[in-house]
Design an enzyme around this catalytic site. Structure first.
Site, PDB file in Angstrom:
ATOM      1  N   GLY A 171       0.776  -1.137   0.092  1.00 32.96           N
ATOM      2  CA  GLY A 171       0.100  -0.106  -0.065  1.00 32.96           C
ATOM      3  C   GLY A 171       0.737   1.147   0.047  1.00 32.96           C
ATOM      4  O   GLY A 171       2.028   1.239  -0.362  1.00 32.96           O
ATOM      5  N   GLY A 172       0.365   2.259   0.373  1.00 35.46           N
ATOM      6  CA  GLY A 172       1.163   3.598   0.622  1.00 35.46           C
ATOM      7  C   GLY A 172       2.446   3.726   1.444  1.00 35.46           C
ATOM      8  O   GLY A 172       3.218   4.305   1.216  1.00 35.46           O
ATOM      9  N   GLY A 406      26.793  12.216 -27.626  1.00 38.58           N
ATOM     10  CA  GLY A 406      26.446  12.957 -26.515  1.00 38.58           C
ATOM     11  C   GLY A 406      26.674  12.528 -25.362  1.00 38.58           C
ATOM     12  O   GLY A 406      26.735  12.907 -24.119  1.00 38.58           O
ATOM     13  N   ALA A 407      27.010  11.104 -25.401  1.00 37.74           N
ATOM     14  CA  ALA A 407      27.394  10.328 -24.109  1.00 37.74           C
ATOM     15  C   ALA A 407      28.741  10.729 -23.680  1.00 37.74           C
ATOM     16  O   ALA A 407      28.845  10.755 -22.415  1.00 37.74           O
ATOM     17  CB  ALA A 407      27.494   9.070 -24.483  1.00 37.74           C
TER      18      ALA A 407
HETATM   19  C1  HXC Z   1      -4.538  -4.579  11.057  1.00 38.76           C
HETATM   20  C2  HXC Z   1      -3.689  -6.331  10.308  1.00 38.76           C
HETATM   21  C3  HXC Z   1      -2.997  -5.590   9.499  1.00 38.76           C
HETATM   22  C4  HXC Z   1      -3.625  -4.145   9.073  1.00 38.76           C
HETATM   23  C5  HXC Z   1      -2.298  -7.541   9.424  1.00 38.76           C
HETATM   24  N1  HXC Z   1      -2.950  -7.497  10.348  1.00 38.76           N
HETATM   25  N2  HXC Z   1      -2.270  -6.533   8.662  1.00 38.76           N
HETATM   26  N3  HXC Z   1      -4.206  -5.685  11.356  1.00 38.76           N
HETATM   27  N4  HXC Z   1      -4.392  -3.807  10.119  1.00 38.76           N
HETATM   28  N5  HXC Z   1      -3.009  -3.513   8.120  1.00 38.76           N
HETATM   29  C6  HXC Z   1      -3.129  -8.528  11.542  1.00 38.76           C
HETATM   30  C7  HXC Z   1      -3.897  -9.757  10.978  1.00 38.76           C
HETATM   31  O1  HXC Z   1      -5.482  -9.595  11.069  1.00 38.76           O
HETATM   32  C8  HXC Z   1      -3.627 -10.705  12.216  1.00 38.76           C
HETATM   33  O2  HXC Z   1      -4.267 -10.594  13.074  1.00 38.76           O
HETATM   34  C9  HXC Z   1      -2.183 -10.463  12.120  1.00 38.76           C
HETATM   35  O3  HXC Z   1      -1.941  -8.944  11.849  1.00 38.76           O
HETATM   36  C10 HXC Z   1      -1.167 -11.282  11.294  1.00 38.76           C
HETATM   37  O4  HXC Z   1      -1.533 -11.267  10.003  1.00 38.76           O
HETATM   38  P1  HXC Z   1      -1.811 -12.282   9.201  1.00 38.76           P
HETATM   39  O5  HXC Z   1      -2.740 -11.997   8.114  1.00 38.76           O
HETATM   40  O6  HXC Z   1      -2.311 -13.628   9.875  1.00 38.76           O
HETATM   41  O7  HXC Z   1      -0.374 -12.685   8.582  1.00 38.76           O
HETATM   42  P2  HXC Z   1       0.222 -13.350   7.260  1.00 38.76           P
HETATM   43  O8  HXC Z   1      -0.842 -14.434   6.729  1.00 38.76           O
HETATM   44  O9  HXC Z   1       1.463 -13.353   7.235  1.00 38.76           O
HETATM   45  O10 HXC Z   1      -0.384 -11.971   6.202  1.00 38.76           O
HETATM   46  C11 HXC Z   1       0.479 -10.850   6.197  1.00 38.76           C
HETATM   47  C12 HXC Z   1      -0.386  -9.989   5.177  1.00 38.76           C
HETATM   48  C13 HXC Z   1      -1.882  -9.843   5.546  1.00 38.76           C
HETATM   49  C14 HXC Z   1      -0.204 -10.279   4.026  1.00 38.76           C
HETATM   50  C15 HXC Z   1       0.293  -8.615   5.381  1.00 38.76           C
HETATM   51  O11 HXC Z   1      -2.060  -9.719   7.160  1.00 38.76           O
HETATM   52  C16 HXC Z   1      -2.554  -8.825   4.900  1.00 38.76           C
HETATM   53  O12 HXC Z   1      -2.800  -8.896   3.784  1.00 38.76           O
HETATM   54  N6  HXC Z   1      -2.803  -7.339   5.805  1.00 38.76           N
HETATM   55  C17 HXC Z   1      -3.630  -6.677   5.205  1.00 38.76           C
HETATM   56  C18 HXC Z   1      -2.598  -5.767   4.412  1.00 38.76           C
HETATM   57  C19 HXC Z   1      -3.202  -4.533   4.051  1.00 38.76           C
HETATM   58  O13 HXC Z   1      -4.117  -4.551   2.965  1.00 38.76           O
HETATM   59  N7  HXC Z   1      -2.914  -3.368   4.523  1.00 38.76           N
HETATM   60  C20 HXC Z   1      -3.424  -1.955   4.487  1.00 38.76           C
HETATM   61  C21 HXC Z   1      -2.570  -1.312   3.114  1.00 38.76           C
HETATM   62  S1  HXC Z   1      -3.160   0.063   2.610  1.00 38.76           S
HETATM   63  P3  HXC Z   1      -4.881 -12.057  14.045  1.00 38.76           P
HETATM   64  O14 HXC Z   1      -5.017 -11.264  15.294  1.00 38.76           O
HETATM   65  O15 HXC Z   1      -5.932 -12.510  13.275  1.00 38.76           O
HETATM   66  O16 HXC Z   1      -3.570 -12.894  13.923  1.00 38.76           O
HETATM   67  C22 HXC Z   1      -1.894   0.867   3.523  1.00 38.76           C
HETATM   68  C23 HXC Z   1      -2.273   2.185   3.223  1.00 38.76           C
HETATM   69  C24 HXC Z   1      -0.976   3.111   3.629  1.00 38.76           C
HETATM   70  O17 HXC Z   1      -1.383   0.452   4.150  1.00 38.76           O
HETATM   71  C25 HXC Z   1      -1.348   4.439   3.132  1.00 38.76           C
HETATM   72  C26 HXC Z   1      -0.246   5.430   3.636  1.00 38.76           C
HETATM   73  C27 HXC Z   1      -0.252   6.593   2.690  1.00 38.76           C
END
Ligand code: HXC
Length: 516
Positions: A171-172, A406-407
Site C-alpha cells: 500500500g502507500g 552526446g554520451a
Molecule cells: C490491522 C492487521 C493488518 C492491518 C495484518 N494484520 N495487517 N491488522 N491492520 N493492516 C493482523 C492480522 O489481522 C492478523 O491478526 C495479524 O496481523 C497477522 O496477520 P496475518 O494475516 O495472519 O499474517 P500473514 O498471513 O503473514 O499475512 C500478512 C499480510 C496480511 C499479507 C500482510 O496480514 C494482509 O494482507 N494484511 C492487510 C494488508 C493491507 O491491506 N494493509 C493495508 C494496506 S493500505 P490476527 O489477530 O488475526 O492474528 C495501507 C495504506 C497506507 O497501508 C497509506 C499510506 C499513505
C-alpha cells in the site's frame, strides 16, 4: 536489602514489553524464517549500545474492540545505537504485534527518532515488516504515514536513510522506503507493492503471485526500487553496516576515512593489456574497478538493474569514493533510460553527501529505437546530464575507450565541469564510431567510387586516425593528460588529493527543475 517493589514492577513491565506479540507469535515469526524486531536490532548494532525509547507507548484506538488488543510498544521498536562506534537511529517494525500494522501512536514513535536523527545529524535505519496502515484506526493511521513521509523528504540529502524490507511492505507504506536513499530486500520473505495480487485480480483480472508482483528479484532487477537483494536477514544487516562504512553521518561531514593497507603506487599492470585492440570486443569493467580500488573492493549498488552501467562505493587510499562506470560487457555499455536514471540518482546521492565521484568511461552512445524514444530517453537521459552538471564534489573522469557523441558530453566531461579528465591511450573521443561517421559524411563519395567497399575502409581508417584517439581532445585541453593504464590507481589518488579542498557552488535558487 530486597529490591523495592516499584523497581520490580518496572522490570516486569519491561520484560512484558520485550515479548512483543507473545511467544506464540514469535514462534510463528521464526517458523517463517524471520527474526523478531529485537533480534534484528541486536544483530545490527554494537553490543549494549541500543537505547530504546517509548517502550510503554500504546495505541489509543477503541474501534472494533481494539482496547482489548493493547501491547506495550505497539508494534515498533525504536531507539538509538551505535554501529561500528557511530551513532544511528533505528526503528524495527514488529510483525508479531497486530501484523506490525501502523497506528498513529506507532507512527509518532518513528517520527520521534526521525526528528532526533535530523537534529543530531545521524543516519536513520528502518527495518520494515508490516501489514501497512492499521485498518481499525482508519484516517489516523494514514495521518501517521504522511507524517513519516514528510520527515523522509525533509531528511533527504541531510542524513542518510536506509530501508531494509524484511517482510510485507504494501500500500502507500511503500513510499517511505521509496524516498530513502537505499532499499535492501531480503529475497525469501520480503515484498513491496502499491496494490496486492488480490486487487490486481479484481481490477485487471490478472493472476500474479506476490513474488512476481513485488518480490526482491522484481524490484532489484526490473523496477529499480531496491538497491540491493540479499539471501538472508543476517546478510541484510551486515550489508547495512558495510554501506554505513562509506557514508558520512550527515551532509555537513566528510565520509569516514579508514587507514588503508593498500599501497598508493601499487602498479596495476594487468590494466595495460586489458582493453582489446578490436574496439568492438567487450571486456569486463569490473576488472578495472577492482584493480584500482583499495583492497580490490567495490560495493556495487543496483547490481541487477541496468547492468550496462555500474555504480557503487569503494575506497581510494582510505577515502570513500563513488564510482560510475560503463560496462562494455553488457549492451556494449550503451546508455539507456534505466542506466541514466540509475547513474543520476547515485551521482546525486554522492554529491549530497560529499563523496567524490570517479567516472570510468567506455560508452558508444545512447540506445536508439522507438522503445527508448517513446519511453523518454530524452527526458531520462537528461537526468544524468543534470546530475553530473550540478554535482560540486570532486569529479574525475577516466576515458578508457569510447566516448562518443552526446554520451561523451554527459558522462562527466570537462564541459560538465569535471575537475580532471584523464584518458588511456586506447581512448576514442568522437561524435560517433568510424563506420557510422564515414557512412554519413562520405556517402556520395563511397557510392560513386569504383570499389565502394575499399573506399569505405579507407575512409574509416582516415577517420579513426583523426578522431578515434585521445590526442585531438588533449590538444584542446578537454582532457588533462593521457595516462598509462597501470598508473591509473596512483593518478586517481593524486587527483583526489589535489581536489581534497575543492569548494564550488551552484547559483542560489529554491531548487532546480530536474526533468523528472
Ligand atoms: C490491522 C492487521 C493488518 C492491518 C495484518 N494484520 N495487517 N491488522 N491492520 N493492516 C493482523 C492480522 O489481522 C492478523 O491478526 C495479524 O496481523 C497477522 O496477520 P496475518 O494475516 O495472519 O499474517 P500473514 O498471513 O503473514 O499475512 C500478512 C499480510 C496480511 C499479507 C500482510 O496480514 C494482509 O494482507 N494484511 C492487510 C494488508 C493491507 O491491506 N494493509 C493495508 C494496506 S493500505 P490476527 O489477530 O488475526 O492474528 C495501507 C495504506 C497506507 O497501508 C497509506 C499510506 C499513505
Amino acid at each position: 536489602m530486597s529490591t523495592p517493589t516499584p523497581i520490580l514492577d518496572l522490570r516486569e513491565k519491561r520484560e512484558n514489553a520485550m515479548q512483543g506479540g507473545g511467544p506464540k507469535r514469535i514462534a510463528a515469526q521464526h517458523e517463517k524464517g524471520k527474526l523478531t524486531a529485537r533480534e534484528r536490532i541486536n544483530l545490527l548494532v554494537d553490543p549494549d549500545s541500543f537505547e530504546e525509547f517509548d517502550m510503554f507507548v500504546t495505541h489509543r484506538c477503541t474501534n472494533f474492540d481494539m482496547e482489548k488488543q493493547v501491547y506495550p510498544g505497539d508494534g515498533v521498536v525504536t531507539g538509538s545505537a551505535t554501529v561500528n562506534g557511530r551513532l544511528v537511529y533505528v526503528f524495527a517494525q514488529d510483525f508479531t504485534v497486530i501484523g506490525g500494522s501502523l497506528s498513529i501512536a506507532y507512527a509518532e514513535k518513528i517520527c520521534k527518532i526521525m526528528d532526533m536523527a535530523i537534529k543530531n545529524g545521524c543516519p536513520v535505519i528502518g527495518l520494515n515488516d508490516s501489514g501497512g496502515a492499521r485498518i481499525q484506526e482508519g484516517i489516523d493511521a494514514l495521518a501517521g504515514y504522511a507524517e513519516i513521509f514528510w520527515r523522509n523528504v525533509m531528511s533527504s540529502g541531510v542524513i542518510p536513510q536506509i530501508s531494509a524490507i524484511m517482510g510485507p511492505c504494501a500500500g502507500g507504506a511503500v513510499y517511505s522506503p521509496a524516498i530513502t536513499d537505499f532499499v535492501i530486500m531480503e529475497k525469501h520473505n520480503s515484498y513491496m507493492f502499491v496494490t496486492g495480487p488480490k486487487v490486481v485480480k479484481t481490477v485487471l483480472n490478472e493472476d500474479v503471485s506476490t513474488a512476481d508482483l513485488g518480490g526482491a528479484e522484481v524490484h532489484s532487477g526490473k523496477s529499480g526500487v531496491a538497491h540491493f537483494i540479499t539471501g538472508s536477514e543476517e546478510e541484510t544487516l551486515m550489508l547495512i553496516k558495510k554501506l554505513l562504512s562509506y557514508l558520512p553521518s550527515n551532509n555537513m561531514e566528510d565520509p569516514p576515512y579508514e587507514p588503508p593497507h593498500d599501497p598508493v603506487d601499487r602498479p596495476c599492470v594487468a590494466l595495460d593489456t586489458l582493453v582489446p585492440d578490436n574496439p568492438n570486443k567487450p571486456y569486463d569493467m569490473l576488472d578495472i574497478i577492482s584493480e584500482i580500488t583499495d583492497d580490490n573492493e567495490f560495493l556495487q549498488v543496483m547490481m541487477n538493474f541496468a547492468p550496462n552501467i555500474l555504480v557503487g562505493f569503494a575506497r581510494m587510499n582510505g577515502f570513500p569514493v563513488g564510482i560510475v562506470a560503463n560496462q562494455p560487457k553488457i549492451l556494449a555499455g550503451v546508455l539507456d533510460i534505466n542506466a541514466s536514471v540509475k547513474a543520476a540518482r547515485f551521482v546525486r546521492f554522492c554529491d549530497a553527501f560529499n563523496i567524490p565521484l570517479i567516472v570510468l568511461e567506455d560508452v558508444p552512445g545512447f540506445l536508439p529505437g522507438t522503445n527508448q524514444e517513446h519511453n523518454g530517453i530524452i527526458r531520462n537521459g537528461a537526468k544524468m546530464l543534470y546530475a553530473f552538471a550540478e554535482a560540486t564534489v570532486p569529479k574525475i573522469t577516466v576515458i578508457v575507450r569510447k566516448a562518443y557523441g552526446g554520451a561523451y558530453c554527459v558522462m562527466n566531461s570537462r564541459h560538465m565541469r569535471a575537475d580532471l579528465v584523464y584518458a588511456w591511450p586506447s581512448a576514442e573521443i568522437a561524435v560517433m564510431g568510424p563506420k557510422g561517421a564515414v557512412e554519413v559524411i562520405f556517402r556520395k563519395e563511397i557510392q560513386a567510387s569504383e570499389d565502394p567497399k575499399q573506399t569505405l575502409l579507407d575512409k574509416e581508417s582516415e577517420y579513426a586516425k583523426k578522431f578515434a584517439n585521445p590526442y585531438a581532445a588533449a590538444e584542446r585541453g578537454y582532457i588533462d593528460d593521457i595516462i598509462e593504464p597501470s598508473r591509473t590507481r596512483f593518478r586517481l589518488i593524486r587527483a583526489l588529493e589535489m581536489l581534497a579542498n575543492k569548494k564550488d557552488s551552484i547559483p542560489p535558487r529554491k531548487h532546480g527543475n530536474i526533468p523528472l
